[in-house]
Write an enzyme that holds these catalytic residues in place. Structure first.
Site, short mmCIF file in Angstrom:
data_model
loop_
_atom_site.label_atom_id
_atom_site.label_comp_id
_atom_site.label_asym_id
_atom_site.label_seq_id
_atom_site.Cartn_x
_atom_site.Cartn_y
_atom_site.Cartn_z
N GLN A 1 0.82 -1.21 0.00
CA GLN A 1 0.00 0.00 0.00
C GLN A 1 0.85 1.26 0.00
O GLN A 1 0.31 2.36 -0.11
CB GLN A 1 -0.91 0.02 1.23
N ARG B 1 -7.60 -1.69 9.01
CA ARG B 1 -8.78 -0.89 8.64
C ARG B 1 -9.43 -0.22 9.86
O ARG B 1 -9.91 -0.89 10.77
CB ARG B 1 -9.79 -1.81 7.96
N THR C 1 -3.63 11.49 10.58
CA THR C 1 -3.38 12.34 11.74
C THR C 1 -1.93 12.78 11.82
O THR C 1 -1.59 13.68 12.59
CB THR C 1 -3.78 11.62 13.04
N GLU D 1 -12.85 3.01 5.44
CA GLU D 1 -12.81 2.55 6.83
C GLU D 1 -14.11 2.77 7.61
O GLU D 1 -14.48 1.93 8.43
CB GLU D 1 -11.66 3.25 7.56
N PHE E 1 -5.90 -4.03 3.64
CA PHE E 1 -6.54 -3.72 4.93
C PHE E 1 -5.58 -3.10 5.95
O PHE E 1 -5.84 -3.14 7.14
CB PHE E 1 -7.19 -4.98 5.53
N ARG F 1 -5.26 7.46 17.30
CA ARG F 1 -6.57 7.46 16.63
C ARG F 1 -7.61 6.75 17.48
O ARG F 1 -8.79 7.12 17.44
CB ARG F 1 -6.48 6.82 15.24
#
Length: 805
Positions: free
Chosen positions: A238, A383, A487, A758, A269, A351
């Site tokens: 990814q 995810r 973030t 997500e 994922f 998060r």
């Protein structure tokens, strides 16, 4: 192909494959496949026919070597000696790689520099820190030969104390005086005073297990040596730019010497965000060392033992509330199991804190997070990236308050929701001091309450439970508010490259990666819309660091937001050049050059798009451009634990109905109603698929996907025989999915769409709450159950026995 219309359970028709993309936009003579139209995945037919090519499907070059990575058998130990001489002597073994063979930095970590490719073979860093950690690699003519040869290695260990569980990690951190990462705290209001003054107060805990990514395509990399020591790496990743950077620093060469390419992944994922760099680095090292192409393809057992999972979290809470269920204050403590190294744990744990409020406005809140080291594989992105774990805590609180007050759980949730952006109330403020100015959650929940028939079904379930001695039903409607942006602020950027060829066809490339989620077709729709040409004229191409540099991972649900805007910028630059050319050539003002459905109107003339492009080429107009986008107005200050880390929020809600067997703990999801906010969807067909897939994967996490290590740190759930993911039979027979028709992003995103990768995952918390509701019914409403996730049948049965005394 069968063009029968597929009916959902509500009776609304879904178009056939042949009809997808045919709904015209508002402009005249619509193009095929522009934005807001339903288009099948660009590789959809290839996926189901087996024609889609993944890394392992590419023909191997002559002389390709196969890699086997030998793994540690100890959870925590010092390597006293490592003897691989007999391995090297095996005919057909081209090379054996240890830390001593690495010319550059022995590290593949994304941030902190604490993920060695191989442990040192002597000295203080000659440590292994989890069962399955790579020790050395064998490159041989066949994988079977490499695996057999690796068994001839002699490894002598000195075992050290190992912390496997959260409880052991807490004890070890106490003795050492520190955690893996510094703790972090967010706070709003006077929590202690509000708790003291609240009419009612509860304390509790809920444990949330990890999850394996279980992508269909395992971790794989294929490296090809080029001239001048350069290397081409085909990686299932990814994050191509991060793989490029890590391979280059391992080889001790500039980034430009390494090219990373990926056309598609068979699922990611989050599991292919940071950790594919390990396998790319090993193959690249072997390729440079031997001068031959090298492939590393993990089998499923090795993959599950060697790679990270979703973070396990235990949440302790103390909440004060009024008689109507309105929360006055919440005090939350997160204990996060990170594994042996830092990986992305700092951002993931953050998060979880950012989403500890979910969709609820908390007047006073304190969230403390500790990030603990265990001698298990380093946990990584998954995810939701920590958000789901944080949300489970507050949803457990809602169920607990409902039980304590006797109020319907939905009414407790509704009284605590963030105010709508268009209401007379001031916007709610998150525990990190960000005003929630785009909330539509109250209206969305009200709509789902009606369309799902929640009130009538609640009464029907009460009557069923009163008459059923063995089977008990549960019902829950839960909301989702999920922040969209990385973030880590600097990651919110993307680049794209667009070529228009002189025949009017378009070549599109960008930094996003395709893992089955439909990003490529969405971005192609954006480019088609910008030029007003049919999507078939836009060529989708593999992601490569040679075309678009310094990209961010395709993660944080931001793929379409970032890459769509970057591609639009590139296309618009070319479009503006064409407009300038037409104005000068045909002596018309700019407003009289209009792109419309494969043609361009220039004053009173009309030209095919391809003809105008051909003219511009002859006039020496550049028909190629890069595009760039950086998300505006986002920031977060860790010192004050305040800021605006998200550009906007995505919202949704789900209502789930379950039935449990009190004698066995077995259960079934009977029906799920989902209403989800996609803004003005770029592609409703793709988005519906993401909503359903996210919900089912989330249900698997919370109900059946159980990770289990023994006391020696060995993962025992390392194959489909021992690790259970949802199957087609676990999908409810009655599944009703709707995209919220009123959706429109109030932030300036690509065509006012919203991210959808997500947020739907957390809709599955409704299943967990429904199981809690059913267990309460099993105890005749006399006790609140002690039920952790995953709520396996064993845990449900234990909870039933607990509430029945």
């Amino acid at each position: 192909m069968d063009e029968t219309r597929i009916q959902d359970r509500s009776g609304a028709g879904e178009p056939s494959i042949a009809e997808l993309g045919e709904r015209p936009p508002t402009h005249e003579r619509a193009i095929k496949g522009g934005v807001h139209t339903k288009r099948i995945h660009d590789s959809g037919v290839k996926h189901v026919s087996g024609a889609a090519r993944y890394v392992d499907d590419e023909p191997e070059l002559p002389g390709t070597l196969q890699i086997y990575i030998a793994m540690s058998e100890k959870a925590h130990a010092r390597i006293v000696s490592l003897d691989v001489s007999k391995v090297r002597d095996v005919p057909g073994v081209a090379c054996v790689l240890t830390a001593n063979d690495i010319p550059g930095q022995n590290d593949y970590s994304p941030v902190f520099g604490d993920d060695p490719i191989f442990p040192q073979t002597s000295g203080p860093e000659a440590l292994v820190q989890y069962v399955g950690q790579p020790i050395f690699a064998v490159a041989a003519e066949t994988i079977d030969l490499a695996r057999r040869a690796a068994k001839l290695a002699i490894v002598e260990y000195e075992e050290l104390p190992a912390a496997i569980t959260i409880e052991q990690a807490l004890a070890a951190a106490g003795e050492a005086g520190h955690d893996l990462l510094d703790p972090h705290e967010m706070r709003i209001g006077d929590v202690d005073a509000a708790l003291e003054g609240a009419p009612h107060r509860v304390l509790g805990r809920v444990a949330v297990g990890g999850q394996d990514h279980f992508y269909l395509e395992g971790q794989i990399a294929y490296s090809i040596p080029l001239e001048d020591g350069d290397v081409l790496v085909r990686s299932s990743t990814q994050h191509p730019s991060e793989v490029q950077h890590n391979v280059a620093k391992m080889l001790g060469v500039p980034d430009h010497a390494v090219t990373v390419e990926v056309r598609r992944m068979g699922g990611g994922f989050g599991g292919k965000e940071s950790q594919p760099a390990l396998f790319a680095a090993v193959t690249a090292l072997a390729a440079v060392k031997t001068g031959r192409p090298v492939k590393c393809r993990l089998d499923r057992d090795d993959d599950m033992e060697m790679t990270g999972k979703r973070h396990e979290v235990t949440i302790n809470y103390a909440v004060g509330f009024s008689g109507n269920g309105r929360i006055a204050a919440g005090d939350f403590s997160h204990l996060v199991r990170c594994g042996y190294s830092r990986d992305l744990s700092a951002a993931i744990a953050d998060r979880a804190m950012f989403h500890a409020d979910n969709a609820y406005s908390l007047p006073a809140a304190r969230i403390l997070s500790r990030r603990l080291k265990t001698h298990t594989v380093s946990n990584t992105a998954f995810r939701g990236f920590g958000g789901p774990q944080g949300m489970v805590g507050i949803e457990r609180v809602m169920d607990r308050i409902a039980f304590e007050t006797g109020i319907d759980p939905l009414d407790v949730r509704k009284v605590n929701l963030y105010p709508s952006f268009d209401s007379d109330r001031a916007p709610g403020v998150t525990p990190y001091h960000m005003p929630v100015t785009d909330s539509i959650i109250a209206e969305l929940v009200e709509e789902l309450e009606v369309t799902s028939g929640y009130r009538a079904r609640r009464e029907a379930i009460r009557q069923f439970n009163a008459q059923s001695p063995v089977l008990k039903k549960g019902l829950a409607l839960t909301p989702v508010k999920f922040g969209i942006s990385f973030t880590t602020s600097h990651l919110n950027q993307a680049g794209a490259l667009v070529h228009v060829y002189k025949d009017g066809s378009v070549h599109l490339n960008h930094g996003g990666t395709e893992m089955g989620q439909g990003l490529f077709v969405k971005v192609a729709q954006v480019v088609a819309e910008e030029f007003q040409i049919d999507i078939e004229k836009v060529k989708i191409t593999a992601t490569t660091t040679a075309k678009v540099p310094n990209t961010s991972a395709t993660a944080a649900s931001s793929g379409s937001d970032l890459n769509g805007m970057a591609a639009q910028a590139a296309a618009r630059t070319i479009k503006n050049r064409l407009i300038d050319y037409a104005c000068g050539r045909y002596h018309v003002p700019e407003e009289q050059v209009v792109f419309a459905a494969n043609r361009v109107l220039i004053g009173n003339e009309e030209k095919r798009f391809a003809d105008l492009v051909g003219e511009a080429y002859l006039a020496r107009i550049s028909l190629s451009s890069t595009g760039f986008y950086a998300t505006p107005d986002i920031h977060y200050d860790r010192e004050s634990a305040s800021g605006q880390p998200f550009y906007y929020f995505a919202y949704g809600a789900a209502c789930s109905e379950v039935v449990i067997d009190m004698l066995t703990g077995e259960y079934k999801l009977l029906r799920a109603d989902i209403l989800h906010d996609c803004g003005t969807s770029l592609n409703p067909a793709i988005d519906r698929g993401q909503i359903e897939g996210g919900f089912i994967q989330g249900m698997g996490w919370l109900t059946m996907e159980e990770l289990w290590w023994d006391d020696k740190g060995r993962l025992k759930t390392h194959a489909p025989s021992t690790y259970k993911i949802p199957t087609a039979n676990d999908r409810p027979d009655d599944l009703r999915i709707a995209i919220w028709e009123k959706g429109e992003n109030r932030s300036d995103t690509i065509y006012r769409s919203k991210a959808v990768g997500e947020p739907p995952f957390m809709l599955a918390i409704s299943v967990f709450s429904a199981l809690t509701d059913a267990v309460i019914a099993a105890g005749d409403g006399k006790a609140f159950p002690d039920l952790d996730a995953p709520a396996t049948p064993e845990r449900v049965l234990k909870a039933v026995e607990g509430v029945r005394g």
